[in-house]
Design a protein around this motif. Sequence first.
Motif, PDB file in Angstrom:
ATOM      1  N   ARG A  38       0.842  -1.198   0.000  1.00 40.92           N
ATOM      2  CA  ARG A  38       0.000   0.000   0.000  1.00 40.92           C
ATOM      3  C   ARG A  38       0.876   1.246   0.000  1.00 40.92           C
ATOM      4  NH1 ARG A  38      -2.646  -0.503   6.098  1.00 40.92           N
ATOM      5  NH2 ARG A  38      -0.765   0.073   7.293  1.00 40.92           N
ATOM      6  N   GLN A  39       0.277   2.300  -0.530  1.00 36.64           N
ATOM      7  CA  GLN A  39       0.981   3.572  -0.597  1.00 36.64           C
ATOM      8  C   GLN A  39       0.014   4.703  -0.327  1.00 36.64           C
ATOM      9  OE1 GLN A  39       3.079   4.281  -4.290  1.00 36.64           O
ATOM     10  NE2 GLN A  39       4.446   5.746  -3.306  1.00 36.64           N
ATOM     11  N   ALA A  40       0.276   5.424   0.748  1.00 38.47           N
ATOM     12  CA  ALA A  40      -0.513   6.598   1.089  1.00 38.47           C
ATOM     13  C   ALA A  40       0.156   7.838   0.475  1.00 38.47           C
ATOM     14  CB  ALA A  40      -0.616   6.743   2.598  1.00 38.47           C
ATOM     15  N   PRO A  41      -0.591   8.906   0.280  1.00 37.34           N
ATOM     16  CA  PRO A  41      -0.001  10.121  -0.306  1.00 37.34           C
ATOM     17  C   PRO A  41       1.206  10.601   0.489  1.00 37.34           C
ATOM     18  CG  PRO A  41      -2.381  10.288  -0.276  1.00 37.34           C
ATOM     19  CD  PRO A  41      -2.042   9.048   0.488  1.00 37.34           C
ATOM     20  N   GLY A  42       2.301  10.831  -0.208  1.00 33.27           N
ATOM     21  CA  GLY A  42       3.515  11.318   0.439  1.00 33.27           C
ATOM     22  C   GLY A  42       4.359  10.258   1.088  1.00 33.27           C
ATOM     23  N   ASP A  43       3.878   9.016   1.083  1.00 36.57           N
ATOM     24  CA  ASP A  43       4.612   7.922   1.719  1.00 36.57           C
ATOM     25  C   ASP A  43       5.181   6.969   0.676  1.00 36.57           C
ATOM     26  OD1 ASP A  43       2.373   7.495   4.587  1.00 36.57           O
ATOM     27  OD2 ASP A  43       3.962   8.969   4.159  1.00 36.57           O
ATOM     28  N   GLN A  44       6.146   6.165   1.124  1.00 35.09           N
ATOM     29  CA  GLN A  44       6.668   5.122   0.248  1.00 35.09           C
ATOM     30  C   GLN A  44       5.717   3.934   0.255  1.00 35.09           C
ATOM     31  OE1 GLN A  44      10.678   4.300   1.687  1.00 35.09           O
ATOM     32  NE2 GLN A  44      11.525   5.724   0.183  1.00 35.09           N
ATOM     33  N   ARG A  45       5.803   3.145  -0.811  1.00 31.15           N
ATOM     34  CA  ARG A  45       5.011   1.922  -0.872  1.00 31.15           C
ATOM     35  C   ARG A  45       5.562   0.946   0.160  1.00 31.15           C
ATOM     36  NH1 ARG A  45       3.564  -0.412  -6.739  1.00 31.15           N
ATOM     37  NH2 ARG A  45       3.060   1.808  -6.891  1.00 31.15           N
ATOM     38  N   GLU A  46       4.652   0.305   0.907  1.00 32.69           N
ATOM     39  CA  GLU A  46       5.082  -0.599   1.959  1.00 32.69           C
ATOM     40  C   GLU A  46       4.365  -1.937   1.865  1.00 32.69           C
ATOM     41  OE1 GLU A  46       4.062   1.033   5.791  1.00 32.69           O
ATOM     42  OE2 GLU A  46       1.921   0.928   5.420  1.00 32.69           O
ATOM     43  N   LEU A  47       5.022  -2.959   2.346  1.00 32.82           N
ATOM     44  CA  LEU A  47       4.428  -4.286   2.380  1.00 32.82           C
ATOM     45  C   LEU A  47       3.315  -4.327   3.424  1.00 32.82           C
ATOM     46  CD1 LEU A  47       4.459  -7.387   1.704  1.00 32.82           C
ATOM     47  CD2 LEU A  47       6.035  -7.606   3.630  1.00 32.82           C
ATOM     48  N   SER A  53       3.686 -19.627  -2.492  1.00 30.08           N
ATOM     49  CA  SER A  53       2.884 -20.670  -3.125  1.00 30.08           C
ATOM     50  C   SER A  53       2.704 -21.872  -2.185  1.00 30.08           C
ATOM     51  CB  SER A  53       3.519 -21.115  -4.443  1.00 30.08           C
ATOM     52  OG  SER A  53       4.903 -21.346  -4.299  1.00 30.08           O
ATOM     53  N   SER A  54       3.569 -22.000  -1.184  1.00 31.08           N
ATOM     54  CA  SER A  54       3.422 -23.086  -0.203  1.00 31.08           C
ATOM     55  C   SER A  54       2.545 -22.680   0.979  1.00 31.08           C
ATOM     56  CB  SER A  54       4.800 -23.509   0.312  1.00 31.08           C
ATOM     57  OG  SER A  54       5.421 -22.442   1.005  1.00 31.08           O
ATOM     58  N   GLY A  55       2.146 -21.402   1.023  1.00 31.52           N
ATOM     59  CA  GLY A  55       1.235 -20.942   2.064  1.00 31.52           C
ATOM     60  C   GLY A  55       1.872 -20.182   3.211  1.00 31.52           C
ATOM     61  N   SER A  56       3.168 -19.972   3.182  1.00 35.70           N
ATOM     62  CA  SER A  56       3.821 -19.191   4.234  1.00 35.70           C
ATOM     63  C   SER A  56       3.430 -17.730   4.110  1.00 35.70           C
ATOM     64  CB  SER A  56       5.335 -19.321   4.119  1.00 35.70           C
ATOM     65  OG  SER A  56       5.730 -20.652   4.335  1.00 35.70           O
ATOM     66  N   THR A  57       3.084 -17.125   5.237  1.00 35.95           N
ATOM     67  CA  THR A  57       2.615 -15.738   5.229  1.00 35.95           C
ATOM     68  C   THR A  57       3.556 -14.814   5.999  1.00 35.95           C
ATOM     69  OG1 THR A  57       1.244 -16.130   7.182  1.00 35.95           O
ATOM     70  CG2 THR A  57       0.196 -16.417   5.026  1.00 35.95           C
ATOM     71  N   ASN A  58       3.439 -13.548   5.664  1.00 38.34           N
ATOM     72  CA  ASN A  58       4.247 -12.513   6.295  1.00 38.34           C
ATOM     73  C   ASN A  58       3.391 -11.260   6.364  1.00 38.34           C
ATOM     74  OD1 ASN A  58       6.597 -11.135   7.224  1.00 38.34           O
ATOM     75  ND2 ASN A  58       6.957 -10.374   5.148  1.00 38.34           N
ATOM     76  N   TYR A  59       3.331 -10.623   7.554  1.00 42.23           N
ATOM     77  CA  TYR A  59       2.486  -9.453   7.750  1.00 42.23           C
ATOM     78  C   TYR A  59       3.291  -8.279   8.306  1.00 42.23           C
ATOM     79  CZ  TYR A  59      -1.620 -12.514   7.401  1.00 42.23           C
ATOM     80  OH  TYR A  59      -2.575 -13.398   6.963  1.00 42.23           O
ATOM     81  N   ALA A  60       2.892  -7.087   7.918  1.00 46.31           N
ATOM     82  CA  ALA A  60       3.421  -5.895   8.564  1.00 46.31           C
ATOM     83  C   ALA A  60       2.882  -5.849   9.994  1.00 46.31           C
ATOM     84  CB  ALA A  60       2.980  -4.646   7.804  1.00 46.31           C
ATOM     85  N   ASP A  61       3.690  -5.350  10.919  1.00 44.40           N
ATOM     86  CA  ASP A  61       3.264  -5.293  12.318  1.00 44.40           C
ATOM     87  C   ASP A  61       1.973  -4.504  12.488  1.00 44.40           C
ATOM     88  OD1 ASP A  61       6.634  -5.065  13.732  1.00 44.40           O
ATOM     89  OD2 ASP A  61       5.426  -6.793  13.128  1.00 44.40           O
ATOM     90  N   SER A  62       1.793  -3.485  11.659  1.00 44.89           N
ATOM     91  CA  SER A  62       0.642  -2.602  11.798  1.00 44.89           C
ATOM     92  C   SER A  62      -0.687  -3.267  11.461  1.00 44.89           C
ATOM     93  CB  SER A  62       0.827  -1.362  10.921  1.00 44.89           C
ATOM     94  OG  SER A  62       0.952  -1.725   9.565  1.00 44.89           O
ATOM     95  N   VAL A  63      -0.646  -4.414  10.779  1.00 45.39           N
ATOM     96  CA  VAL A  63      -1.894  -5.067  10.373  1.00 45.39           C
ATOM     97  C   VAL A  63      -2.079  -6.439  11.011  1.00 45.39           C
ATOM     98  CG1 VAL A  63      -1.802  -3.827   8.179  1.00 45.39           C
ATOM     99  CG2 VAL A  63      -1.021  -6.215   8.285  1.00 45.39           C
ATOM    100  N   LYS A  64      -1.097  -6.906  11.757  1.00 44.32           N
ATOM    101  CA  LYS A  64      -1.204  -8.221  12.386  1.00 44.32           C
ATOM    102  C   LYS A  64      -2.421  -8.280  13.302  1.00 44.32           C
ATOM    103  CE  LYS A  64       3.666  -9.610  12.323  1.00 44.32           C
ATOM    104  NZ  LYS A  64       4.883  -9.853  13.130  1.00 44.32           N
ATOM    105  N   GLY A  65      -3.167  -9.361  13.161  1.00 47.87           N
ATOM    106  CA  GLY A  65      -4.361  -9.532  13.980  1.00 47.87           C
ATOM    107  C   GLY A  65      -5.609  -8.893  13.387  1.00 47.87           C
ATOM    108  N   ARG A  66      -5.435  -8.062  12.357  1.00 44.73           N
ATOM    109  CA  ARG A  66      -6.584  -7.398  11.730  1.00 44.73           C
ATOM    110  C   ARG A  66      -6.778  -7.847  10.285  1.00 44.73           C
ATOM    111  NH1 ARG A  66      -6.533  -2.038  10.888  1.00 44.73           N
ATOM    112  NH2 ARG A  66      -4.244  -1.889  10.704  1.00 44.73           N
ATOM    113  N   PHE A  67      -5.690  -8.081   9.584  1.00 50.88           N
ATOM    114  CA  PHE A  67      -5.750  -8.465   8.171  1.00 50.88           C
ATOM    115  C   PHE A  67      -5.359  -9.931   8.016  1.00 50.88           C
ATOM    116  CE2 PHE A  67      -4.730  -4.021   6.163  1.00 50.88           C
ATOM    117  CZ  PHE A  67      -5.739  -3.466   6.926  1.00 50.88           C
ATOM    118  N   THR A  68      -5.974 -10.583   7.022  1.00 50.75           N
ATOM    119  CA  THR A  68      -5.631 -11.967   6.712  1.00 50.75           C
ATOM    120  C   THR A  68      -5.466 -12.119   5.209  1.00 50.75           C
ATOM    121  OG1 THR A  68      -6.918 -12.761   8.613  1.00 50.75           O
ATOM    122  CG2 THR A  68      -6.336 -14.368   6.921  1.00 50.75           C
TER     123      THR A  68
END
Length: 117
Positions: A38-47, A53-68
């Motif tokens: 995602r990229q907000a105005p004035g910010d860099q694009r962030e993960l 493909s094997s199902g391993s996931t990685n989340y930004a700390d700011s969205v853990k527990g809220r996004f899946t």
Amino acid sequence: QVQVVESGGGLVQAGGSLRLSCAVSGRIFSSNIMGWYRQAPGDQRELVADISSSGSTNYADSVKGRFTISRDNAKNTVSLQMNSLKPEDTAVYYCKHTTIGPRGVYWGRGTQVTVSS
């Protein structure tokens, strides 16, 4: 060629939910990583989150527990379920498809997510 198309953005009130979807078509290799950035105005694009493909996931700390993040390998799609949305989640969300062998990086055009307070 690989095409990446996002859908599902929109306007939602704080605390609400949205689901983003991304479809990948074209010459697809089985070993890949699909992710949301995602990229907000004035910010860099962030993960935001990615999934291999094997199902391993990685989340930004700011969205853990809220996004899946989830994917359907048979349909070459990836989804992002976003719950408990906050105004700071407002951004253009981009889907990224990365192939491991051969190496390739493909981006969608993005979909706007706006969270009102």
